[in-house]
Design an enzyme around this catalytic site. Structure first.
Site, mmCIF file in Angstrom:
data_model
loop_
_atom_site.group_PDB
_atom_site.id
_atom_site.type_symbol
_atom_site.label_atom_id
_atom_site.label_comp_id
_atom_site.label_asym_id
_atom_site.label_seq_id
_atom_site.Cartn_x
_atom_site.Cartn_y
_atom_site.Cartn_z
ATOM 1 N N LYS A 1 1.237 53.405 63.495
ATOM 2 C CA LYS A 1 0.436 52.189 63.662
ATOM 3 C C LYS A 1 -1.012 52.565 63.973
ATOM 4 O O LYS A 1 -1.284 53.309 64.912
ATOM 5 C CB LYS A 1 1.012 51.320 64.771
ATOM 6 C CG LYS A 1 0.484 49.892 64.759
ATOM 7 C CD LYS A 1 1.345 48.968 65.602
ATOM 8 C CE LYS A 1 0.890 47.528 65.458
ATOM 9 N NZ LYS A 1 1.731 46.592 66.193
ATOM 10 N N GLU B 1 13.118 34.137 70.532
ATOM 11 C CA GLU B 1 12.854 33.045 71.470
ATOM 12 C C GLU B 1 14.120 32.286 71.859
ATOM 13 O O GLU B 1 14.284 31.867 73.009
ATOM 14 C CB GLU B 1 11.827 32.084 70.860
ATOM 15 C CG GLU B 1 10.432 32.670 70.718
ATOM 16 C CD GLU B 1 10.244 33.495 69.462
ATOM 17 O OE1 GLU B 1 9.154 34.062 69.272
ATOM 18 O OE2 GLU B 1 11.195 33.592 68.657
ATOM 19 N N ARG C 1 11.366 27.591 67.931
ATOM 20 C CA ARG C 1 12.602 28.252 67.526
ATOM 21 C C ARG C 1 13.719 28.097 68.562
ATOM 22 O O ARG C 1 14.873 28.367 68.268
ATOM 23 C CB ARG C 1 12.341 29.741 67.304
ATOM 24 C CG ARG C 1 11.535 30.039 66.056
ATOM 25 C CD ARG C 1 11.451 31.532 65.816
ATOM 26 N NE ARG C 1 11.070 31.804 64.444
ATOM 27 C CZ ARG C 1 11.107 33.002 63.886
ATOM 28 N NH1 ARG C 1 11.516 34.046 64.588
ATOM 29 N NH2 ARG C 1 10.747 33.175 62.639
#
Length: 567
Positions: free
Chosen positions: A227, A311, A339
């Protein structure tokens, strides 16, 4: 770059997961000159957007859905007898969300020709098991091996007892592979697994993608990357560079350091409250820094839980903690809380469990656009029995309301607050459901949260024109303090309700229904909200003007309600 060398994204379908990694894709698909307008009002979006380009297959603003979308596209292609390729590109972080596994399970079983590219930057996937695994992985990726594997399967299919021989050799190979290679999960799901490979080797990736393009059935290509590779500040701070504004290229530091915002005040307050209460826990869904919980995670690591992009699981877990006597606080962006609606009803509300939701990014959030605006939670939270929703408009109110929500209220409680810092309103209106900020006689102005800033501006403008507004600030919007507003409207005869919310089940509509039910005469009424559609990206100031939620727009609307025309 490798994907664009091998596939035609104008016809082939490339589905991003979230889309933070789509900038190179936008540059390579004719939008290089428009990159200066990225995430600005009227400019190109920070996420893939089909309205911008035929090369953007699907909007991608939330996580873990790419495989599900891609298998849907692959099935549509098959049913319509069309010929194009379908790819899903997702980061390993997306695999912390359950929807990703639902999609993988179905895709692997579907038999559809599609390629799932897993961009693994080493932050979620199991570590390498050593040099032997790396060596075998390299051998398995050689075209000659893959051709031999396919030919061997065909040959065994026509030879006498070939099927039995193939089954025996396949079981032996699988047993050895599962001992040495971390890939059995995907193959068990039905994928042809390729990898892991170096994601920074464009030549090698191009060759492999060309090979995968010719294979049948679902393919999973496991790509390893670093990354931020190639840019030292990003390599050292990958989380901070996950999504950034303008910064100095030389140092990596932001050009305009952010002022302390509501998220930081929430984190500081939660730490203070946790010092004296060992039952208090903090939960996040892969948003530790974004929700202001870095300090809490450092000071109370045993009471901090990052559950990944999950979530629904976070809310269900919080329900379990609350049932056993803990005080869980789930910090979540408003748009991501959507969600967890099912779990809020079934796991929390039915049992009346005391779970506190710290709903960050409430209202218009700015440059992230329609996928991230927190404009639905006031409507859907109000449908949940037993729910209490508090709306601070200042840092001081956030501090007092959070403490009130955790220690004094019962059942499910949401404390919703906007992105960024506070405005000129810095008072603490107290903990009563509503507060009369300004008495008046001609029109009732009401709102909550960040909208109070614009309503105060509106009130000032009206007073300058000789109109006397009464401003009722709503500190609680569920349950709604109906009588406080009704008493004001009885006196003024007019109402303007302003909020950064959808029209359906908005606070304004609920107030109007109550006035009608009570038979309270109203000379004029107006609603200011975001309207029935989705709001684009831009600064919050620009978007409030667009929606008619800035001070001047509210003043004009109130002026009309008072029967003064368009002056």
């Amino acid at each position: 770059m490798a994907i664009h060398r091998v596939f035609d994204t104008g016809r082939d379908r490339l589905v991003f997961d979230v889309g933070h990694q789509c900038y190179a894709h936008k540059i390579l698909t004719g939008r290089n000159a428009a990159m200066e307008t990225l995430r600005t009002f009227g400019g190109i979006a920070g996420f893939p957007k089909p309205a911008e380009s035929e090369s953007d297959a699907f909007i991608a603003g939330h996580a873990s859905n790419a495989v599900s979308v891609a298998v849907g596209m692959a099935r549509a292609r098959t049913l319509q007898h069309q010929d194009y390729h379908v790819l899903a590109l997702l980061g390993d972080g997306a695999l912390s969300g359950g929807l990703a596994y639902e999609g993988l399970s179905d895709a692997g079983d579907s038999g559809e020709a599609m390629i799932v590219i897993l961009n693994d930057n080493g932050m979620s996937i199991t570590k390498s098991v050593g040099g032997v695994a790396e060596h075998l992985a390299r051998q398995r990726l050689k075209p000659q091996y893959l051709r031999f594997k396919e030919g061997y399967r065909k040959a065994m299919g026509v030879l006498p007892l070939g099927g039995q021989i193939y089954n025996v050799t396949h079981k032996v190979k699988t047993a050895v592979k599962e001992t040495l290679l971390p890939c059995s999960l995907f193959e068990d799901m039905g994928f042809t697994y390729l990898g892991p490979v170096d994601g920074h080797d464009v030549k090698g990736l191009t060759k492999l993608l060309r090979y995968a393009k010719g294979l049948k059935g679902p393919i999973l290509l496991h790509v390893r990357t670093v990354k931020g590779k190639g840019y030292t500040p990003a390599e050292h701070n990958p989380d901070r560079f996950h999504g950034v504004g303008r910064f100095c290229v030389g140092t990596g530091e932001p050009l305009h350091p952010a002022e302390p915002g509501f998220s930081a005040i929430f984190g500081e307050t939660l730490c203070r409250l946790a010092e004296g209460e060992p039952r208090l826990c903090a939960i996040t869904a892969a948003m530790q820094g974004g929700t202001g919980l870095d300090q809490f995670a450092q000071r109370f690591p045993e009471r901090f839980f990052d559950v990944g992009i999950a979530e629904g699981h976070a809310v269900a877990m919080a329900a379990g903690m609350a049932k056993q006597g803990m005080l869980p606080v789930f910090a979540v962006y408003s748009s991501f809380l959507q969600r967890a609606y099912d779990m809020l009803i079934h796991d929390v509300a039915i049992q009346g469990l005391h779970v506190v939701l710290a709903v960050d990014r409430a209202g218009l959030v700015g440059e992230d656009g329609e996928t991230h605006h927190g404009v639905f939670d006031p409507a859907f939270l109000d449908t949940i029995p037993g729910m209490t929703v508090l709306c601070p408009s200042s840092f001081a109110e956030l501090r007092s309301m959070l403490e009130h929500a955790i220690f004094r209220l019962k059942g499910p409680v949401a404390v919703r607050y906007p992105r960024g810092g506070e405005g000129t309103y810095t008072e603490d209106a107290g903990l009563s459901p509503s507060t009369l900020l300004r008495p008046g006689r001609d029109i009732t102005l009401t709102g909550y949260g960040a909208t109070i800033e614009a309503l105060l501006d509106c009130a000032d403008r009206l007073e300058q024109r000789g109109v006397s507004p009464e401003l009722v600030k709503l500190n609680t919007i569920t349950p709604l303090p109906l009588e406080a507003v009704a008493q004001s409207v009885k006196k003024t005869g007019r109402l303007l309700a302003a909020e950064e919310c959808t029209p359906a089940n908005s606070v304004g509509r609920r107030l109007a229904a109550h006035l009608l039910a009570k038979g309270i005469p109203v000379k004029g009424i107006a609603f200011a909200d975001i309207g029935p559609g989705f709001v684009t990206h831009g600064t919050t100031a620009q978007l409030r003007r667009l929606c008619g939620l800035d001070g001047e727009s509210l003043y004009r609307k109130a002026w009309e309600v008072c029967g003064n025309g368009n002056g």
